[in-house]
Design a protein around this motif. Structure first.
Motif, PDB file in Angstrom:
ATOM      1  N   LEU A  71       0.827  -1.210   0.000  1.00  8.91           N
ATOM      2  CA  LEU A  71       0.000   0.000   0.000  1.00  8.91           C
ATOM      3  C   LEU A  71       0.861   1.260   0.000  1.00  8.91           C
ATOM      4  CD1 LEU A  71      -2.700  -1.145   2.588  1.00  8.91           C
ATOM      5  CD2 LEU A  71      -3.040  -0.847   0.118  1.00  8.91           C
ATOM      6  N   ILE A  72       1.916   1.250   0.800  1.00  9.87           N
ATOM      7  CA  ILE A  72       2.808   2.411   0.863  1.00  9.87           C
ATOM      8  C   ILE A  72       3.552   2.585  -0.453  1.00  9.87           C
ATOM      9  CG2 ILE A  72       4.854   3.364   1.999  1.00  9.87           C
ATOM     10  CD1 ILE A  72       3.831   1.969   4.603  1.00  9.87           C
ATOM     11  N   ILE A  74       2.543   1.639  -3.467  1.00  5.58           N
ATOM     12  CA  ILE A  74       1.574   2.132  -4.456  1.00  5.58           C
ATOM     13  C   ILE A  74       1.377   3.632  -4.277  1.00  5.58           C
ATOM     14  CG2 ILE A  74      -0.871   2.111  -5.120  1.00  5.58           C
ATOM     15  CD1 ILE A  74      -0.845  -0.926  -4.376  1.00  5.58           C
ATOM     16  N   ASN A  75       1.133   4.044  -3.045  1.00  2.00           N
ATOM     17  CA  ASN A  75       0.882   5.447  -2.772  1.00  2.00           C
ATOM     18  C   ASN A  75       2.096   6.312  -3.092  1.00  2.00           C
ATOM     19  OD1 ASN A  75       0.677   7.805  -0.421  1.00  2.00           O
ATOM     20  ND2 ASN A  75      -1.218   7.343  -1.542  1.00  2.00           N
ATOM     21  N   LYS A  78       2.211   6.719  -6.800  1.00  2.00           N
ATOM     22  CA  LYS A  78       1.103   7.548  -7.281  1.00  2.00           C
ATOM     23  C   LYS A  78       1.367   9.023  -7.014  1.00  2.00           C
ATOM     24  CE  LYS A  78      -2.725   6.966  -9.432  1.00  2.00           C
ATOM     25  NZ  LYS A  78      -2.770   6.295 -10.707  1.00  2.00           N
ATOM     26  N   ILE A  79       1.819   9.356  -5.806  1.00  2.00           N
ATOM     27  CA  ILE A  79       2.050  10.775  -5.503  1.00  2.00           C
ATOM     28  C   ILE A  79       3.329  11.288  -6.157  1.00  2.00           C
ATOM     29  CG2 ILE A  79       0.704  10.730  -3.373  1.00  2.00           C
ATOM     30  CD1 ILE A  79       3.301  10.669  -1.803  1.00  2.00           C
ATOM     31  N   VAL A 118      -7.779   2.800  -2.990  1.00  2.00           N
ATOM     32  CA  VAL A 118      -7.581   4.091  -2.316  1.00  2.00           C
ATOM     33  C   VAL A 118      -6.106   4.478  -2.298  1.00  2.00           C
ATOM     34  CG1 VAL A 118      -7.720   5.252  -0.070  1.00  2.00           C
ATOM     35  CG2 VAL A 118      -9.692   3.979  -0.934  1.00  2.00           C
ATOM     36  N   ALA A 119      -5.219   3.497  -2.153  1.00  2.00           N
ATOM     37  CA  ALA A 119      -3.779   3.774  -2.160  1.00  2.00           C
ATOM     38  C   ALA A 119      -3.327   4.304  -3.515  1.00  2.00           C
ATOM     39  CB  ALA A 119      -2.991   2.521  -1.792  1.00  2.00           C
ATOM     40  N   GLY A 120      -4.088   3.957  -4.584  1.00  2.00           N
ATOM     41  CA  GLY A 120      -3.767   4.473  -5.905  1.00  2.00           C
ATOM     42  C   GLY A 120      -3.553   3.430  -6.976  1.00  2.00           C
TER      43      GLY A 120
END
Length: 176
Positions: A71-72, A74-75, A78-79, A118-120
């Motif tokens: 999750l981290i 992916i996020n 994405k950012i 949601v994580a992206g």
């Protein structure tokens, strides 16, 4: 067209390396560490701006740690302005908890799919889902339950997804 950047989570580096070898790619640089309170910290070690990112992380072993790391990652991608992030999850975490079998029981597989979204994550490539109803979750799933060389299938799924093709027909002979 963006380039493919392939990252490996810490759950199965050997599988990730086999997929990278089949695609003729180097694995992207990523540093994962734990803080003293056991929080996961992930640093993406290269630019992913405008790139097509694939993160290989299995949902086996230390399931909760591996899921949080994914999750981290992916996020973080994405950012960092990647054009698309695809989570490649050979063993989908919490897949056995795919329906409400008792009152007040959670549907954890759907929760995990929602967390990935949601994580992206733009897409999810996975195998061996416990049941086909998981496919109704918020992401795109590819399903296979055959004993095959997974690195070959994952490499082909990544190649075709990158080219904008559907990969579900790769497994059309698999009963759901």
């Amino acid at each position: 067209m963006p380039n493919i950047v392939l990252f490996s989570g810490s759950s199965h580096h050997d599988l990730s390396q086999k997929v990278a070898d089949r695609l003729g790619l180097e694995l992207g640089k990523v540093i994962t560490k734990k803080f003293s309170n056991q929080e996961t910290c992930v640093e993406i070690g290269e630019s992913v701006r405008g790139e097509d990112v694939y993160i290989i992380q299995s949902g086996c072993g230390e399931i909760n740690d591996n899921l949080m790391e994914l999750l981290i990652m992916i996020n973080a991608c994405k950012i960092a302005s990647s054009s698309r992030v695809t989570a490649v999850i050979p063993c989908f975490p919490y897949a056995r908890q795919d329906k409400k079998d008792k009152s007040r029981a959670p549907i954890s597989a759907k929760l995990v799919a929602n967390m990935l979204s949601v994580a992206g994550a733009d897409h999810i490539i996975t195998m061996d889902l416990h049941a086909s109803q998981i496919q109704v979750c918020s992401a795109q799933f590819v399903v296979s339950n055959q004993v095959i060389d997974i690195s070959m299938i994952l490499a082909e799924a990544i190649r075709r997804t990158h080219n904008g093709e559907s990969v579900s027909y790769l497994f059309s002979h698999v009963p759901l």
